[in-house]
Design a protein around this motif. Structure first.
Motif, PDB file in Angstrom:
ATOM      1  N   PRO A  97       0.819  -1.220   0.000  1.00  0.00           N
ATOM      2  CA  PRO A  97       0.000   0.000   0.000  1.00  0.00           C
ATOM      3  C   PRO A  97       0.858   1.277   0.000  1.00  0.00           C
ATOM      4  N   LEU A  98       1.962   1.256   0.765  1.00  0.00           N
ATOM      5  CA  LEU A  98       2.829   2.440   0.803  1.00  0.00           C
ATOM      6  C   LEU A  98       3.513   2.642  -0.557  1.00  0.00           C
ATOM      7  N   ILE A 101       0.852   4.157  -2.911  1.00  0.00           N
ATOM      8  CA  ILE A 101       0.562   5.566  -2.598  1.00  0.00           C
ATOM      9  C   ILE A 101       1.721   6.440  -3.080  1.00  0.00           C
ATOM     10  N   THR A 102       2.957   6.003  -2.768  1.00  0.00           N
ATOM     11  CA  THR A 102       4.128   6.805  -3.148  1.00  0.00           C
ATOM     12  C   THR A 102       4.231   6.896  -4.676  1.00  0.00           C
ATOM     13  N   ASN A 104       1.689   6.774  -6.830  1.00  0.00           N
ATOM     14  CA  ASN A 104       0.648   7.706  -7.286  1.00  0.00           C
ATOM     15  C   ASN A 104       1.106   9.147  -7.134  1.00  0.00           C
ATOM     16  N   VAL A 105       1.716   9.429  -5.967  1.00  0.00           N
ATOM     17  CA  VAL A 105       2.168  10.797  -5.689  1.00  0.00           C
ATOM     18  C   VAL A 105       3.324  11.155  -6.631  1.00  0.00           C
ATOM     19  N   ALA A 108       2.007  11.989  -9.990  1.00  0.00           N
ATOM     20  CA  ALA A 108       1.397  13.324  -9.957  1.00  0.00           C
ATOM     21  C   ALA A 108       2.484  14.396 -10.070  1.00  0.00           C
ATOM     22  N   HIS A 109       3.584  14.185  -9.339  1.00  0.00           N
ATOM     23  CA  HIS A 109       4.709  15.132  -9.397  1.00  0.00           C
ATOM     24  C   HIS A 109       5.263  15.210 -10.823  1.00  0.00           C
TER      25      HIS A 109
ATOM     26  N   PRO B 136      -0.539   3.019   5.808  1.00  0.00           N
ATOM     27  CA  PRO B 136      -0.717   3.123   4.349  1.00  0.00           C
ATOM     28  C   PRO B 136      -1.922   2.340   3.823  1.00  0.00           C
ATOM     29  N   ILE B 139      -4.955   4.369   4.561  1.00  0.00           N
ATOM     30  CA  ILE B 139      -5.044   5.521   3.647  1.00  0.00           C
ATOM     31  C   ILE B 139      -5.504   5.065   2.256  1.00  0.00           C
ATOM     32  N   GLU B 140      -4.943   3.962   1.799  1.00  0.00           N
ATOM     33  CA  GLU B 140      -5.295   3.465   0.468  1.00  0.00           C
ATOM     34  C   GLU B 140      -6.778   3.064   0.424  1.00  0.00           C
ATOM     35  N   VAL B 153      -5.495  11.503  -5.445  1.00  0.00           N
ATOM     36  CA  VAL B 153      -4.030  11.576  -5.386  1.00  0.00           C
ATOM     37  C   VAL B 153      -3.591  12.717  -4.463  1.00  0.00           C
ATOM     38  N   GLN B 156      -3.781  11.488  -1.035  1.00  0.00           N
ATOM     39  CA  GLN B 156      -2.657  10.576  -0.763  1.00  0.00           C
ATOM     40  C   GLN B 156      -1.367  11.370  -0.556  1.00  0.00           C
ATOM     41  N   LYS B 157      -1.201  12.439  -1.346  1.00  0.00           N
ATOM     42  CA  LYS B 157      -0.012  13.296  -1.226  1.00  0.00           C
ATOM     43  C   LYS B 157       0.049  13.915   0.172  1.00  0.00           C
ATOM     44  N   LEU B 160       0.750  11.222   2.727  1.00  0.00           N
ATOM     45  CA  LEU B 160       2.121  10.701   2.652  1.00  0.00           C
ATOM     46  C   LEU B 160       3.054  11.574   3.502  1.00  0.00           C
ATOM     47  N   ILE B 163       2.400  10.539   7.023  1.00  0.00           N
ATOM     48  CA  ILE B 163       2.966   9.199   7.296  1.00  0.00           C
ATOM     49  C   ILE B 163       4.463   9.317   7.593  1.00  0.00           C
ATOM     50  N   LYS B 164       5.163  10.160   6.821  1.00  0.00           N
ATOM     51  CA  LYS B 164       6.616  10.290   7.001  1.00  0.00           C
ATOM     52  C   LYS B 164       6.978  10.828   8.374  1.00  0.00           C
TER      53      LYS B 164
END
Lengths: 149, 166
Positions: A97-98, A101-102, A104-105, A108-109, B136, B139-140, B153, B156-157, B160, B163-164
């Motif tokens: 899942p992480l 998510i990362t 997807n982000v 987007a970037h 995660p 969140i997903e 997205v 999620q951004k 994220l 989460i960090k």
């Protein structure tokens, strides 16, 4: 490759279980990468295979944005966009899942990055164009006919 | 033993580092026990960790945990809670869920906190004992409630970043 792109890709590689990440153009060229290195030819062949799978789905009017395959002793997560695909090589998917998510982000970037967009659209053909021109072999055509609409 | 019962036991003995002692106020000699329970009692010396006992006896972790739990319920064994309790840093601070609800409300509206509770229920989890490594997945799963892809997205951004810093 800009510092930002390196940083975004490094964020993916830093996740437990991820060994490498590649941004590949529709021509099979590695545009950017982080982590373990794989020869361009090998990643190109994987990209070609995935593009054909994506093409098969598109022929049936379905979209395919993510694919999970096992190749070259890696579990590979492919995230497809019109001008590029990101391949993430994993040896464990405990943090899936992480990773997703990362990714997807990161996508987007990348899509927001003007320099990257200019480069990728110039250096590669769009998937729609490639797939529209694609000629599928007998076996692939059989498979496409089996895909549910 | 069902998986939820096992999970309950694991909440009491989160790892195998717990050290048991015989309860001096309730000697086991007066108790009626199964042979496997006696085997465990004979291993208790106030020094051995649960893992040492598992290694010594020819029983699996799944077999031994319910037996140890029963012995504790019968008050024949006692243990130091401070040793057995899982490190608190493994669980997210309860304030995380306020932060999550505050963020999600911008994407799906006032139902955010209800949706969070629904998803927690679906995942068989609760706010006060939610492992950081499961964030995660939460969140997903919550992201799927956001219909618009761009907004999904963006959520999620934002998450994220949170989460960090967990």
């Amino acid at each position: 490759m800009s510092t930002d792109i390196s940083k975004w890709l490094q964020d993916i590689v830093d996740i437990k279980g991820v060994t490498g990440v590649f941004v590949v153009s529709n021509r099979g060229q590695i545009v950017a990468h982080a982590g373990v290195k794989i020869e361009t030819g090998k990643i190109g062949r994987i990209a070609d295979r995935i593009l054909r799978i994506e093409g098969a789905f598109r022929r049936k009017g379905q979209s395919l944005k993510e694919i999970d395959i096992i190749a070259s002793n890696y579990r590979i997560i492919g995230m497809m966009r019109e001008y590029f695909t990101i391949f993430t090589l994993c040896n464990s998917t405990d943090a899936l899942p992480l990773i997703r998510i990362t990714l997807n982000v990161t996508i987007a970037h990348l899509l927001e990055d003007k320099k990257f967009n200019k480069f990728i659209t110039k250096s590669g053909t769009s998937k729609t164009q490639i797939i529209n021109r694609a000629v599928f072999n007998k076996d692939e055509t059989k498979l496409i006919s089996k895909l549910q609409r | 033993m069902t998986s939820s019962e096992m999970e309950q036991i694991r909440r009491i003995f989160p790892d195998n580092n717990v050290i048991f002692k015989l309860n001096p106020d309730k000697p086991a000699s007066n108790a009626k026990l199964k042979s496997a329970e006696w085997q465990i009692i004979l291993q208790i010396d106030g020094k051995k960790k649960l893992q040492d006992i598992i290694d010594t006896l020819t029983l699996s972790e799944d077999e031994i945990l319910p037996l140890v739990f029963n012995l504790c319920q019968k008050e024949l064994l006692v243990f130091d809670q401070s040793v057995s309790v899982a490190p608190p840093q493994n669980y997210v601070d309860i304030s995380f869920f306020n932060q999550l609800a505050d963020t999600l409300v911008n994407y799906i509206g006032p139902v955010a906190s209800y949706v969070i509770n629904d998803v927690l229920l679906e995942l068989n989890e609760q706010q006060d004992q939610f492992l950081k490594e499961k964030v995660p997945l939460l969140i997903e799963t919550l992201s799927q409630e956001i219909v618009d892809e761009a907004k999904r997205v963006k959520f999620q951004k934002e998450m994220l970043g949170i989460i960090k810093n967990l």
